[in-house]
Design a protein around this motif. Structure first.
Motif, PDB file in Angstrom:
ATOM      1  N   ARG A  49       1.022  -1.134  -0.076  1.00 46.06           N
ATOM      2  CA  ARG A  49      -0.027   0.073   0.002  1.00 46.06           C
ATOM      3  C   ARG A  49       0.902   1.188  -0.029  1.00 46.06           C
ATOM      4  NH1 ARG A  49      -2.983  -3.284   3.306  1.00 46.06           N
ATOM      5  NH2 ARG A  49      -2.312  -2.343   5.380  1.00 46.06           N
ATOM      6  N   SER A  50       1.895   1.219   0.731  1.00 47.38           N
ATOM      7  CA  SER A  50       2.983   2.424   0.537  1.00 47.38           C
ATOM      8  C   SER A  50       3.411   2.625  -0.759  1.00 47.38           C
ATOM      9  CB  SER A  50       3.964   1.906   1.748  1.00 47.38           C
ATOM     10  OG  SER A  50       3.561   1.998   3.148  1.00 47.38           O
ATOM     11  N   LEU A  51       4.012   1.571  -1.351  1.00 48.43           N
ATOM     12  CA  LEU A  51       4.619   1.677  -2.593  1.00 48.43           C
ATOM     13  C   LEU A  51       3.354   2.238  -3.609  1.00 48.43           C
ATOM     14  CD1 LEU A  51       6.527   0.896  -5.049  1.00 48.43           C
ATOM     15  CD2 LEU A  51       5.561  -1.374  -5.015  1.00 48.43           C
ATOM     16  N   LEU A  52       2.120   1.711  -3.413  1.00 46.33           N
ATOM     17  CA  LEU A  52       1.026   2.447  -4.285  1.00 46.33           C
ATOM     18  C   LEU A  52       0.954   3.726  -4.095  1.00 46.33           C
ATOM     19  CD1 LEU A  52      -1.370   1.913  -6.180  1.00 46.33           C
ATOM     20  CD2 LEU A  52      -2.867   1.604  -4.284  1.00 46.33           C
ATOM     21  N   CYS A  53       1.004   4.469  -2.691  1.00 42.02           N
ATOM     22  CA  CYS A  53       1.028   5.860  -2.496  1.00 42.02           C
ATOM     23  C   CYS A  53       2.084   6.760  -3.242  1.00 42.02           C
ATOM     24  CB  CYS A  53       1.091   5.969  -0.937  1.00 42.02           C
ATOM     25  SG  CYS A  53      -0.635   5.496  -0.188  1.00 42.02           S
ATOM     26  N   SER A  54       3.409   5.972  -3.083  1.00 39.86           N
ATOM     27  CA  SER A  54       4.402   6.341  -3.774  1.00 39.86           C
ATOM     28  C   SER A  54       4.496   6.727  -5.342  1.00 39.86           C
ATOM     29  CB  SER A  54       5.783   5.643  -3.394  1.00 39.86           C
ATOM     30  OG  SER A  54       6.780   6.063  -4.063  1.00 39.86           O
ATOM     31  N   ILE A  55       3.928   5.656  -5.857  1.00 45.27           N
ATOM     32  CA  ILE A  55       3.585   5.574  -7.474  1.00 45.27           C
ATOM     33  C   ILE A  55       2.564   6.531  -7.639  1.00 45.27           C
ATOM     34  CG2 ILE A  55       2.576   4.065  -9.243  1.00 45.27           C
ATOM     35  CD1 ILE A  55       3.720   1.720  -7.977  1.00 45.27           C
ATOM     36  N   SER A  56       1.630   6.943  -7.152  1.00 43.50           N
ATOM     37  CA  SER A  56       0.626   7.828  -7.283  1.00 43.50           C
ATOM     38  C   SER A  56       1.142   9.012  -7.127  1.00 43.50           C
ATOM     39  CB  SER A  56      -0.790   7.664  -6.422  1.00 43.50           C
ATOM     40  OG  SER A  56      -1.480   8.728  -6.728  1.00 43.50           O
ATOM     41  N   ASP A  57       1.830   9.467  -6.030  1.00 42.04           N
ATOM     42  CA  ASP A  57       2.370  10.754  -5.578  1.00 42.04           C
ATOM     43  C   ASP A  57       3.504  11.190  -6.768  1.00 42.04           C
ATOM     44  OD1 ASP A  57       0.834  10.756  -3.378  1.00 42.04           O
ATOM     45  OD2 ASP A  57       2.519  10.630  -2.105  1.00 42.04           O
ATOM     46  N   SER A  58       4.344  10.182  -7.053  1.00 44.14           N
ATOM     47  CA  SER A  58       5.435  10.576  -7.934  1.00 44.14           C
ATOM     48  C   SER A  58       4.833  10.798  -9.369  1.00 44.14           C
ATOM     49  CB  SER A  58       6.521   9.495  -8.264  1.00 44.14           C
ATOM     50  OG  SER A  58       7.331   9.214  -7.038  1.00 44.14           O
ATOM     51  N   ALA A  59       3.932  10.188  -9.545  1.00 43.45           N
ATOM     52  CA  ALA A  59       3.235  10.132 -11.125  1.00 43.45           C
ATOM     53  C   ALA A  59       2.467  11.307 -11.152  1.00 43.45           C
ATOM     54  CB  ALA A  59       2.425   9.040 -11.512  1.00 43.45           C
ATOM     55  N   GLY A  60       1.874  11.774 -10.221  1.00 47.46           N
ATOM     56  CA  GLY A  60       1.112  13.170  -9.973  1.00 47.46           C
ATOM     57  C   GLY A  60       2.053  14.437 -10.205  1.00 47.46           C
ATOM     58  N   PHE A  61       3.032  14.241  -9.292  1.00 51.73           N
ATOM     59  CA  PHE A  61       3.914  15.332  -9.144  1.00 51.73           C
ATOM     60  C   PHE A  61       4.772  15.418 -10.663  1.00 51.73           C
ATOM     61  CE2 PHE A  61       8.193  16.926  -6.954  1.00 51.73           C
ATOM     62  CZ  PHE A  61       7.543  18.422  -7.216  1.00 51.73           C
ATOM     63  N   LEU A  62       5.024  14.637 -11.298  1.00 49.00           N
ATOM     64  CA  LEU A  62       5.662  14.528 -12.785  1.00 49.00           C
ATOM     65  C   LEU A  62       4.881  15.147 -13.537  1.00 49.00           C
ATOM     66  CD1 LEU A  62       8.370  13.867 -14.124  1.00 49.00           C
ATOM     67  CD2 LEU A  62       7.656  11.692 -14.072  1.00 49.00           C
ATOM     68  N   HIS A  63       3.366  14.664 -13.517  1.00 48.31           N
ATOM     69  CA  HIS A  63       2.735  15.229 -14.558  1.00 48.31           C
ATOM     70  C   HIS A  63       2.557  16.872 -14.342  1.00 48.31           C
ATOM     71  CE1 HIS A  63       0.464  12.189 -16.723  1.00 48.31           C
ATOM     72  NE2 HIS A  63       0.567  11.347 -15.899  1.00 48.31           N
ATOM     73  N   THR A  64       2.382  17.190 -13.074  1.00 49.74           N
ATOM     74  CA  THR A  64       2.310  18.789 -12.893  1.00 49.74           C
ATOM     75  C   THR A  64       3.569  19.158 -13.321  1.00 49.74           C
ATOM     76  OG1 THR A  64       0.897  18.251 -11.023  1.00 49.74           O
ATOM     77  CG2 THR A  64       2.061  20.481 -11.071  1.00 49.74           C
ATOM     78  N   LEU A  65       4.820  18.650 -13.024  1.00 46.35           N
ATOM     79  CA  LEU A  65       5.951  19.455 -13.192  1.00 46.35           C
ATOM     80  C   LEU A  65       6.184  19.570 -14.937  1.00 46.35           C
ATOM     81  CD1 LEU A  65       8.502  17.757 -10.672  1.00 46.35           C
ATOM     82  CD2 LEU A  65       7.792  20.165 -10.897  1.00 46.35           C
ATOM     83  N   ILE A  66       6.001  18.374 -15.648  1.00 43.72           N
ATOM     84  CA  ILE A  66       6.045  18.584 -16.927  1.00 43.72           C
ATOM     85  C   ILE A  66       5.583  19.667 -17.808  1.00 43.72           C
ATOM     86  CG2 ILE A  66       7.253  16.390 -17.297  1.00 43.72           C
ATOM     87  CD1 ILE A  66       4.576  15.491 -18.845  1.00 43.72           C
ATOM     88  N   THR A  67       4.329  20.055 -16.940  1.00 38.38           N
ATOM     89  CA  THR A  67       3.365  21.196 -17.632  1.00 38.38           C
ATOM     90  C   THR A  67       4.063  22.484 -17.336  1.00 38.38           C
ATOM     91  OG1 THR A  67       2.048  21.239 -15.657  1.00 38.38           O
ATOM     92  CG2 THR A  67       1.427  19.711 -17.569  1.00 38.38           C
ATOM     93  N   VAL A  68       4.947  22.671 -16.730  1.00 37.15           N
ATOM     94  CA  VAL A  68       5.532  24.028 -16.393  1.00 37.15           C
ATOM     95  C   VAL A  68       6.449  24.560 -17.592  1.00 37.15           C
ATOM     96  CG1 VAL A  68       7.193  25.302 -15.143  1.00 37.15           C
ATOM     97  CG2 VAL A  68       5.762  23.287 -13.764  1.00 37.15           C
ATOM     98  N   GLU A  69       6.090  25.714 -18.247  1.00 38.20           N
ATOM     99  CA  GLU A  69       6.630  26.162 -19.408  1.00 38.20           C
ATOM    100  C   GLU A  69       8.108  26.438 -19.423  1.00 38.20           C
ATOM    101  OE1 GLU A  69       5.636  29.755 -22.505  1.00 38.20           O
ATOM    102  OE2 GLU A  69       4.073  28.714 -21.452  1.00 38.20           O
ATOM    103  N   ARG A  70       8.424  26.966 -18.365  1.00 39.93           N
ATOM    104  CA  ARG A  70       9.994  27.338 -18.128  1.00 39.93           C
ATOM    105  C   ARG A  70      10.369  26.922 -16.866  1.00 39.93           C
ATOM    106  NH1 ARG A  70      10.308  32.901 -20.009  1.00 39.93           N
ATOM    107  NH2 ARG A  70       8.172  32.782 -20.670  1.00 39.93           N
TER     108      ARG A  70
END
Length: 127
Positions: A49-70
């Protein structure tokens, strides 16, 4: 040695939302397969369950970061780090019996060519 599947990534700036979704989906499928064997009790279930949270958090954060223009320097470093975190989790599943041996997740060590050159310059200066 099997050929890597999918397109090759050299830099983190090349990561697309589709790359993240595909890697995240792969991890969820493998997580489900393992969790079915582990069940709902015990320390292993807690770790899963901890791994599931880590996967979800990392993927969500990464999605947010790659949308930053600069992206700022810290955001660029975070993109590399979060991709590596997800990639490392997927990599372990690639070497387990009964899992998807054909999938390979490409390692990225730098955000872009400029970032790579800056790191190389720092290495040369340190010598």
């Amino acid at each position: 040695m099997p050929q890597p599947s999918g397109r090759a990534l050299t830099y983190a700036e090349e990561i697309t939302p589709e790359d993240i979704r595909t890697l995240e989906a792969f991890l969820y499928v493998q997580w489900d397969r393992v969790y079915e064997e582990v069940g709902e009790t015990g320390e292993t279930a807690f770790a899963m369950r901890s791994l599931l949270c880590s996967i979800s958090d990392s993927a969500g954060f990464l999605h947010t970061l790659i949308t930053v223009e600069r992206p700022d320097a810290w955001q660029r470093a975070a993109i590399v780090r979060e991709w590596q975190r997800l990639r490392s989790a997927a990599h372990e599943f690639n070497h387990c019996d009964g899992y998807d041996h054909g999938r390979w997740w490409h390692q990225v060590q730098h955000f872009d060519a400029h970032d790579e050159a800056a790191v190389q310059d720092r290495i040369h200066e340190a010598r």
